[in-house]
Design a protein around this motif. Structure first.
Motif, PDB file in Angstrom:
ATOM      1  N   VAL A   4     -42.075 -14.984   0.884  1.00  0.00           N
ATOM      2  CA  VAL A   4     -42.975 -15.982   0.311  1.00  0.00           C
ATOM      3  C   VAL A   4     -42.242 -17.315   0.407  1.00  0.00           C
ATOM      4  CG1 VAL A   4     -44.204 -16.752  -1.751  1.00  0.00           C
ATOM      5  CG2 VAL A   4     -44.014 -14.306  -1.266  1.00  0.00           C
ATOM      6  N   SER A   5     -42.716 -18.185   1.279  1.00  0.00           N
ATOM      7  CA  SER A   5     -42.062 -19.476   1.489  1.00  0.00           C
ATOM      8  C   SER A   5     -42.360 -20.431   0.334  1.00  0.00           C
ATOM      9  CB  SER A   5     -42.550 -20.094   2.799  1.00  0.00           C
ATOM     10  OG  SER A   5     -43.918 -20.461   2.677  1.00  0.00           O
ATOM     11  N   ARG A   6     -41.612 -21.518   0.286  1.00  0.00           N
ATOM     12  CA  ARG A   6     -41.854 -22.539  -0.736  1.00  0.00           C
ATOM     13  C   ARG A   6     -43.252 -23.130  -0.560  1.00  0.00           C
ATOM     14  NH1 ARG A   6     -37.116 -26.604  -1.457  1.00  0.00           N
ATOM     15  NH2 ARG A   6     -38.033 -26.720  -3.515  1.00  0.00           N
ATOM     16  N   PHE A   7     -43.652 -23.331   0.704  1.00  0.00           N
ATOM     17  CA  PHE A   7     -44.974 -23.884   0.984  1.00  0.00           C
ATOM     18  C   PHE A   7     -46.062 -22.933   0.489  1.00  0.00           C
ATOM     19  CE2 PHE A   7     -48.692 -24.289   3.739  1.00  0.00           C
ATOM     20  CZ  PHE A   7     -49.013 -25.618   3.524  1.00  0.00           C
ATOM     21  N   GLU A   8     -45.899 -21.639   0.780  1.00  0.00           N
ATOM     22  CA  GLU A   8     -46.897 -20.657   0.337  1.00  0.00           C
ATOM     23  C   GLU A   8     -46.937 -20.581  -1.182  1.00  0.00           C
ATOM     24  OE1 GLU A   8     -48.087 -15.945   0.775  1.00  0.00           O
ATOM     25  OE2 GLU A   8     -46.370 -16.712   1.901  1.00  0.00           O
ATOM     26  N   ALA A   9     -45.787 -20.607  -1.820  1.00  0.00           N
ATOM     27  CA  ALA A   9     -45.736 -20.548  -3.283  1.00  0.00           C
ATOM     28  C   ALA A   9     -46.466 -21.745  -3.894  1.00  0.00           C
ATOM     29  CB  ALA A   9     -44.293 -20.495  -3.759  1.00  0.00           C
ATOM     30  N   LEU A  18     -47.288 -15.102 -10.465  1.00  0.00           N
ATOM     31  CA  LEU A  18     -46.727 -14.095 -11.373  1.00  0.00           C
ATOM     32  C   LEU A  18     -46.889 -12.690 -10.801  1.00  0.00           C
ATOM     33  CD1 LEU A  18     -47.868 -15.594 -14.786  1.00  0.00           C
ATOM     34  CD2 LEU A  18     -45.544 -15.555 -13.837  1.00  0.00           C
ATOM     35  N   SER A  19     -48.009 -12.443 -10.162  1.00  0.00           N
ATOM     36  CA  SER A  19     -48.231 -11.157  -9.510  1.00  0.00           C
ATOM     37  C   SER A  19     -47.261 -10.971  -8.346  1.00  0.00           C
ATOM     38  CB  SER A  19     -49.675 -11.060  -9.027  1.00  0.00           C
ATOM     39  OG  SER A  19     -49.874  -9.871  -8.311  1.00  0.00           O
ATOM     40  N   LEU A  20     -47.112 -12.007  -7.523  1.00  0.00           N
ATOM     41  CA  LEU A  20     -46.185 -11.944  -6.389  1.00  0.00           C
ATOM     42  C   LEU A  20     -44.742 -11.773  -6.861  1.00  0.00           C
ATOM     43  CD1 LEU A  20     -47.580 -14.693  -3.999  1.00  0.00           C
ATOM     44  CD2 LEU A  20     -47.435 -12.238  -3.536  1.00  0.00           C
ATOM     45  N   LEU A  21     -44.412 -12.401  -7.985  1.00  0.00           N
ATOM     46  CA  LEU A  21     -43.063 -12.271  -8.529  1.00  0.00           C
ATOM     47  C   LEU A  21     -42.765 -10.818  -8.885  1.00  0.00           C
ATOM     48  CD1 LEU A  21     -40.428 -13.563  -9.465  1.00  0.00           C
ATOM     49  CD2 LEU A  21     -41.541 -14.057 -11.660  1.00  0.00           C
ATOM     50  N   GLY A  22     -43.717 -10.165  -9.514  1.00  0.00           N
ATOM     51  CA  GLY A  22     -43.545  -8.748  -9.839  1.00  0.00           C
ATOM     52  C   GLY A  22     -43.394  -7.893  -8.590  1.00  0.00           C
ATOM     53  N   ASP A  40     -35.111 -10.968   1.993  1.00  0.00           N
ATOM     54  CA  ASP A  40     -36.432 -11.614   1.938  1.00  0.00           C
ATOM     55  C   ASP A  40     -37.006 -11.565   0.526  1.00  0.00           C
ATOM     56  OD1 ASP A  40     -36.305 -12.222   4.615  1.00  0.00           O
ATOM     57  OD2 ASP A  40     -37.727 -10.659   5.242  1.00  0.00           O
ATOM     58  N   ALA A  41     -36.860 -10.420  -0.133  1.00  0.00           N
ATOM     59  CA  ALA A  41     -37.378 -10.285  -1.493  1.00  0.00           C
ATOM     60  C   ALA A  41     -36.654 -11.243  -2.431  1.00  0.00           C
ATOM     61  CB  ALA A  41     -37.244  -8.843  -1.975  1.00  0.00           C
ATOM     62  N   LEU A  42     -35.337 -11.343  -2.293  1.00  0.00           N
ATOM     63  CA  LEU A  42     -34.564 -12.243  -3.144  1.00  0.00           C
ATOM     64  C   LEU A  42     -34.943 -13.698  -2.907  1.00  0.00           C
ATOM     65  CD1 LEU A  42     -32.384 -12.614  -5.266  1.00  0.00           C
ATOM     66  CD2 LEU A  42     -30.691 -12.575  -3.437  1.00  0.00           C
ATOM     67  N   GLU A  43     -35.102 -14.086  -1.657  1.00  0.00           N
ATOM     68  CA  GLU A  43     -35.515 -15.454  -1.343  1.00  0.00           C
ATOM     69  C   GLU A  43     -36.925 -15.727  -1.865  1.00  0.00           C
ATOM     70  OE1 GLU A  43     -34.963 -19.312  -0.142  1.00  0.00           O
ATOM     71  OE2 GLU A  43     -33.500 -17.700  -0.325  1.00  0.00           O
ATOM     72  N   SER A  44     -37.797 -14.740  -1.784  1.00  0.00           N
ATOM     73  CA  SER A  44     -39.156 -14.883  -2.329  1.00  0.00           C
ATOM     74  C   SER A  44     -39.096 -15.096  -3.836  1.00  0.00           C
ATOM     75  CB  SER A  44     -39.992 -13.642  -2.016  1.00  0.00           C
ATOM     76  OG  SER A  44     -40.231 -13.530  -0.637  1.00  0.00           O
ATOM     77  N   ILE A  45     -38.264 -14.322  -4.517  1.00  0.00           N
ATOM     78  CA  ILE A  45     -38.110 -14.473  -5.972  1.00  0.00           C
ATOM     79  C   ILE A  45     -37.651 -15.890  -6.291  1.00  0.00           C
ATOM     80  CG2 ILE A  45     -36.725 -13.752  -7.971  1.00  0.00           C
ATOM     81  CD1 ILE A  45     -36.775 -10.887  -6.680  1.00  0.00           C
ATOM     82  N   ARG A  46     -36.668 -16.376  -5.566  1.00  0.00           N
ATOM     83  CA  ARG A  46     -36.170 -17.740  -5.801  1.00  0.00           C
ATOM     84  C   ARG A  46     -37.261 -18.777  -5.569  1.00  0.00           C
ATOM     85  NH1 ARG A  46     -30.710 -16.628  -2.531  1.00  0.00           N
ATOM     86  NH2 ARG A  46     -29.479 -15.788  -4.248  1.00  0.00           N
ATOM     87  N   ILE A  48     -40.540 -18.414  -5.659  1.00  0.00           N
ATOM     88  CA  ILE A  48     -41.596 -18.285  -6.671  1.00  0.00           C
ATOM     89  C   ILE A  48     -41.120 -18.851  -8.003  1.00  0.00           C
ATOM     90  CG2 ILE A  48     -42.953 -16.639  -8.016  1.00  0.00           C
ATOM     91  CD1 ILE A  48     -42.881 -14.831  -5.423  1.00  0.00           C
ATOM     92  N   GLU A  49     -39.908 -18.486  -8.416  1.00  0.00           N
ATOM     93  CA  GLU A  49     -39.386 -18.979  -9.695  1.00  0.00           C
ATOM     94  C   GLU A  49     -39.220 -20.501  -9.676  1.00  0.00           C
ATOM     95  OE1 GLU A  49     -35.899 -16.602 -10.454  1.00  0.00           O
ATOM     96  OE2 GLU A  49     -37.091 -15.131 -11.557  1.00  0.00           O
ATOM     97  N   ASN A  50     -38.773 -21.055  -8.556  1.00  0.00           N
ATOM     98  CA  ASN A  50     -38.647 -22.514  -8.453  1.00  0.00           C
ATOM     99  C   ASN A  50     -40.001 -23.189  -8.583  1.00  0.00           C
ATOM    100  OD1 ASN A  50     -35.870 -22.488  -8.177  1.00  0.00           O
ATOM    101  ND2 ASN A  50     -35.933 -22.514  -5.939  1.00  0.00           N
ATOM    102  N   GLU A  51     -41.019 -22.637  -7.946  1.00  0.00           N
ATOM    103  CA  GLU A  51     -42.357 -23.207  -8.026  1.00  0.00           C
ATOM    104  C   GLU A  51     -42.896 -23.110  -9.456  1.00  0.00           C
ATOM    105  OE1 GLU A  51     -45.821 -25.124  -7.379  1.00  0.00           O
ATOM    106  OE2 GLU A  51     -44.100 -25.065  -6.027  1.00  0.00           O
TER     107      GLU A  51
END
Length: 59
Positions: A4-9, A18-22, A40-46, A48-51
């Motif tokens: 999940v990129s920053r742009f997508e988030a 919140l759903s994607l974070l889970g 990839d999952a860790l970067e997605s978490i970061r 999503i949490e930043n957004e």
């Protein structure tokens, strides 16, 4: 899980994030150590949490 990129988030609603974070947290836990899926999952978490942190709190 796909990254999940920053742009997508930024283009998702808070509920969707919140759903994607889970989902990302589950994918991280299920992935093998050192695997691309885990990175990839860790970067997605970061991302999503930043957004989520940039958004105003819900009332």
């Amino acid at each position: 899980m796909k990254l999940v990129s920053r742009f997508e988030a930024a283009s998702r609603s808070t509920t969707e994030l919140l759903s994607l974070l889970g989902q990302a947290q589950l994918a991280f836990a299920a992935a093998s150590r050192g695997s691309q899926e885990r990175r990839d999952a860790l970067e997605s978490i970061r991302n999503i949490e930043n957004e989520l942190a940039m958004r105003p709190p819900a009332l």
